[in-house]
Write a protein that holds these residues in place. Sequence first.
Motif, mmCIF file in Angstrom:
data_model
loop_
_atom_site.group_PDB
_atom_site.id
_atom_site.type_symbol
_atom_site.label_atom_id
_atom_site.label_comp_id
_atom_site.label_asym_id
_atom_site.label_seq_id
_atom_site.Cartn_x
_atom_site.Cartn_y
_atom_site.Cartn_z
ATOM 1 N N ALA A 298 0.828 -1.206 0.000
ATOM 2 C CA ALA A 298 0.000 0.000 0.000
ATOM 3 C C ALA A 298 0.862 1.255 0.000
ATOM 4 O O ALA A 298 0.561 2.241 -0.701
ATOM 5 N N HIS A 299 1.960 1.231 0.775
ATOM 6 C CA HIS A 299 2.866 2.379 0.827
ATOM 7 C C HIS A 299 3.531 2.594 -0.533
ATOM 8 O O HIS A 299 3.648 3.729 -1.024
ATOM 9 N N LYS A 300 3.946 1.475 -1.158
ATOM 10 C CA LYS A 300 4.594 1.565 -2.467
ATOM 11 C C LYS A 300 3.620 2.072 -3.532
ATOM 12 O O LYS A 300 4.032 2.709 -4.508
ATOM 13 N N ALA A 301 2.327 1.783 -3.350
ATOM 14 C CA ALA A 301 1.322 2.236 -4.320
ATOM 15 C C ALA A 301 0.900 3.677 -4.091
ATOM 16 O O ALA A 301 0.139 4.232 -4.900
ATOM 17 N N GLY A 302 1.341 4.257 -2.983
ATOM 18 C CA GLY A 302 1.034 5.658 -2.723
ATOM 19 C C GLY A 302 -0.185 5.899 -1.863
ATOM 20 O O GLY A 302 -0.645 7.046 -1.768
ATOM 21 N N LEU A 303 -0.740 4.869 -1.220
ATOM 22 C CA LEU A 303 -1.897 5.076 -0.347
ATOM 23 C C LEU A 303 -1.477 5.882 0.877
ATOM 24 O O LEU A 303 -0.354 5.732 1.393
ATOM 25 N N GLU A 304 -2.405 6.720 1.356
ATOM 26 C CA GLU A 304 -2.147 7.565 2.507
ATOM 27 C C GLU A 304 -3.279 7.434 3.516
ATOM 28 O O GLU A 304 -4.412 7.064 3.166
ATOM 29 N N VAL A 305 -2.955 7.741 4.761
ATOM 30 C CA VAL A 305 -3.973 7.762 5.801
ATOM 31 C C VAL A 305 -5.040 8.795 5.419
ATOM 32 O O VAL A 305 -4.718 9.923 5.029
ATOM 33 N N GLY A 306 -6.318 8.388 5.499
ATOM 34 C CA GLY A 306 -7.416 9.273 5.136
ATOM 35 C C GLY A 306 -7.977 8.990 3.757
ATOM 36 O O GLY A 306 -9.068 9.481 3.421
ATOM 37 N N ASP A 307 -7.252 8.231 2.925
ATOM 38 C CA ASP A 307 -7.801 7.837 1.625
ATOM 39 C C ASP A 307 -9.026 6.959 1.826
ATOM 40 O O ASP A 307 -9.111 6.190 2.789
ATOM 41 N N ILE A 308 -9.959 7.041 0.898
ATOM 42 C CA ILE A 308 -11.157 6.205 0.946
ATOM 43 C C ILE A 308 -11.116 5.245 -0.238
ATOM 44 O O ILE A 308 -11.114 5.685 -1.398
ATOM 45 N N VAL A 309 -11.032 3.952 0.063
ATOM 46 C CA VAL A 309 -10.977 2.939 -0.986
ATOM 47 C C VAL A 309 -12.391 2.670 -1.480
ATOM 48 O O VAL A 309 -13.278 2.279 -0.710
ATOM 49 N N LEU A 310 -12.603 2.873 -2.791
ATOM 50 C CA LEU A 310 -13.927 2.702 -3.390
ATOM 51 C C LEU A 310 -14.039 1.400 -4.185
ATOM 52 O O LEU A 310 -15.078 0.747 -4.162
ATOM 53 N N GLN A 311 -12.975 1.051 -4.900
ATOM 54 C CA GLN A 311 -12.976 -0.160 -5.717
ATOM 55 C C GLN A 311 -11.636 -0.870 -5.571
ATOM 56 O O GLN A 311 -10.600 -0.237 -5.321
ATOM 57 N N TYR A 312 -11.694 -2.198 -5.745
ATOM 58 C CA TYR A 312 -10.472 -2.998 -5.701
ATOM 59 C C TYR A 312 -10.572 -4.057 -6.785
ATOM 60 O O TYR A 312 -11.555 -4.806 -6.837
ATOM 61 N N ASN A 313 -9.586 -4.085 -7.655
ATOM 62 C CA ASN A 313 -9.531 -5.078 -8.732
ATOM 63 C C ASN A 313 -10.820 -5.055 -9.569
ATOM 64 O O ASN A 313 -11.407 -6.098 -9.861
ATOM 65 N N ASN A 314 -11.259 -3.844 -9.897
ATOM 66 C CA ASN A 314 -12.434 -3.629 -10.756
ATOM 67 C C ASN A 314 -13.747 -4.088 -10.113
ATOM 68 O O ASN A 314 -14.748 -4.260 -10.816
ATOM 69 N N GLN A 315 -13.739 -4.265 -8.816
ATOM 70 C CA GLN A 315 -14.947 -4.634 -8.091
ATOM 71 C C GLN A 315 -15.240 -3.576 -7.036
ATOM 72 O O GLN A 315 -14.324 -2.965 -6.483
ATOM 73 N N THR A 316 -16.546 -3.374 -6.771
ATOM 74 C CA THR A 316 -16.946 -2.436 -5.722
ATOM 75 C C THR A 316 -17.437 -3.241 -4.530
ATOM 76 O O THR A 316 -18.588 -3.707 -4.525
ATOM 77 N N PRO A 317 -16.599 -3.443 -3.520
ATOM 78 C CA PRO A 317 -17.017 -4.230 -2.360
ATOM 79 C C PRO A 317 -18.180 -3.565 -1.645
ATOM 80 O O PRO A 317 -18.230 -2.335 -1.514
ATOM 81 N N GLN A 318 -19.137 -4.372 -1.188
ATOM 82 C CA GLN A 318 -20.301 -3.797 -0.533
ATOM 83 C C GLN A 318 -19.995 -3.319 0.880
ATOM 84 O O GLN A 318 -20.767 -2.555 1.451
ATOM 85 N N ASP A 319 -18.896 -3.770 1.441
ATOM 86 C CA ASP A 319 -18.469 -3.298 2.761
ATOM 87 C C ASP A 319 -16.998 -3.629 2.936
ATOM 88 O O ASP A 319 -16.374 -4.257 2.083
ATOM 89 N N GLU A 320 -16.423 -3.166 4.060
ATOM 90 C CA GLU A 320 -14.987 -3.390 4.263
ATOM 91 C C GLU A 320 -14.665 -4.862 4.479
ATOM 92 O O GLU A 320 -13.557 -5.325 4.202
ATOM 93 N N ARG A 321 -15.642 -5.651 4.946
ATOM 94 C CA ARG A 321 -15.401 -7.086 5.110
ATOM 95 C C ARG A 321 -15.181 -7.745 3.757
ATOM 96 O O ARG A 321 -14.283 -8.573 3.588
ATOM 97 N N ALA A 322 -15.984 -7.373 2.785
ATOM 98 C CA ALA A 322 -15.811 -7.908 1.432
ATOM 99 C C ALA A 322 -14.488 -7.446 0.829
ATOM 100 O O ALA A 322 -13.812 -8.207 0.131
ATOM 101 N N LEU A 323 -14.087 -6.204 1.103
ATOM 102 C CA LEU A 323 -12.808 -5.694 0.605
ATOM 103 C C LEU A 323 -11.652 -6.505 1.180
ATOM 104 O O LEU A 323 -10.732 -6.895 0.452
ATOM 105 N N LEU A 324 -11.690 -6.766 2.475
ATOM 106 C CA LEU A 324 -10.617 -7.545 3.095
ATOM 107 C C LEU A 324 -10.533 -8.949 2.500
ATOM 108 O O LEU A 324 -9.445 -9.472 2.251
#
Length: 509
Positions: free
Chosen positions: A326-352
């Motif tokens: 995440a650090h190498k990709a440039g993520l920062e504290v306070g960013d809001i993750v909306l999509q991962y791998n072209n999918q929109t997780p319905q909640d943070e459990r699905a994202l994890l």
Amino acid sequence: MVPPRDRRATLPGSPDMSSTPAVPAIRAWPRVTGQRMRRLAAVLLVAVWTTAGMPAHADTALQNTPELIRNVLEAVVNITVRKDMKRVSPAAEMAAATVSSSKPDHTAPPDIKTFIGSGFVVDPDGLVVTNYHVVEDAFEIKVMLPDGTVLTGTMESASRLADLALVRIHPDHKLVPVHWGDSNKVAIGEQVFAAGNPFGIGLSVSAGIVSAVNRDIQSTPYDDFIQTDATINHGNSGGPLFDMEGKVIGVNSAIISPTTGSAGLGFALPSNSARFVIERLEKYGWIRPAWIGVKLQQVTEDMAQAMGMSQPQGAIVAWVLPDSPAHKAGLEVGDIVLQYNNQTPQDERALLRDIVATPVGTTVPLVLRRDGVQHTVSITPEVFPRDQWAKQDAPLATERPKIVIPPDLGLNLAPVPKAEKMSLGMTDGLTAVLVAGVAPDSDAARRGMTDGDLILRVQNKSVATPAQVQAGIDAARAAKRNYVLMLVLPKVRPTPGPKWMALQVGVDG
């Protein structure tokens, strides 16, 4: 009540290493604080047992249900384990108590307890899946096949966090494995049936419906349970939840109830999550999860208002580990993750769960919002450091307890005084040896032998002296027998006549 665990929404490698690493399916430990209902509810680690209504998709399904059930039951097994409670942690003891046998083993030493559960065959050569809490801390595992054959099992690998274990048995013929279903296609209202070993009475089946999917019982940040209106009983843990095609769509794992009985809230680990874990355990011996090194929290309504968002959306980054993907990709504290791998997780459990299941080394797009502006970055998950993962997920080693059996089995024996033969119930020509005393913690005492009993035969040979009894015991040991058979005339006889009694002279295994 099962004690709650602290399950903060933390990805692997967060600064708080006591938090739970990401995993697609996590053991069902409830959070029982908060609302009054949750204070009352205790998640019991037992399997779903359904009794609501006759299952059917259509008339043809109704007609074929008995044959379907007969076929799938060929893959379901009963599991009996023994545990040394001196070596069991309080949390594991609480979990084990929820699957305890309805027939206590009064013949075992006080610290040795017997527990029962369920499982199912996934490989015809003898690989069985069950819940980890069924076999946790067990020094002996016995697996009963549907035909009544009992085989010794060995835990091959397991995931504590996913609450799944693979048990290896060695049958003399090919077994019937289950067929997996797609839990992503499970719909609310769909009719299902479950199989297992309730209360240790034997293989049983019942039916119900799917009450909810992607259920969060606040056990961990990764919960994704199938909820069913099951009537839950002890001993069903690890058994399969079938759809009406006879395919496994879940592993029965938990209930929520204000009592030790069912309240109609049963939970099964989805088959897709179970298969992910099982396949990883078979291939690698551990889950080998992907990891990006951030801590995430679901954006709540209050958070959204604080950030000026019209509605809550995504998962907010609370921490980024240095040198992590995440650090190498440039993520920062306070960013809001909306999509991962072209999918929109319905909640943070699905994202994890999505992060964990990503093939390690595969670069995927991640869409985030920062300061109101949407960005897309590329991120390449890495393997979670195994030594850190093992601290929270690897199965714990179990040693077989050392059971000391005295040479005389704890029996104080004496010749029968001639003057007492009649009062002791001995007829003319009958020889016996008097039990003058029994050690309180001995196998003989646990099986009900007491002073005043008469030993008539040992290994079907008549005895008249204590030496002859001891010789029979010694002969059984010399023959590598674990038990010696005695014909005993009890001092107190609920029914007339003597009875056979097997006493332990050696240690199994």
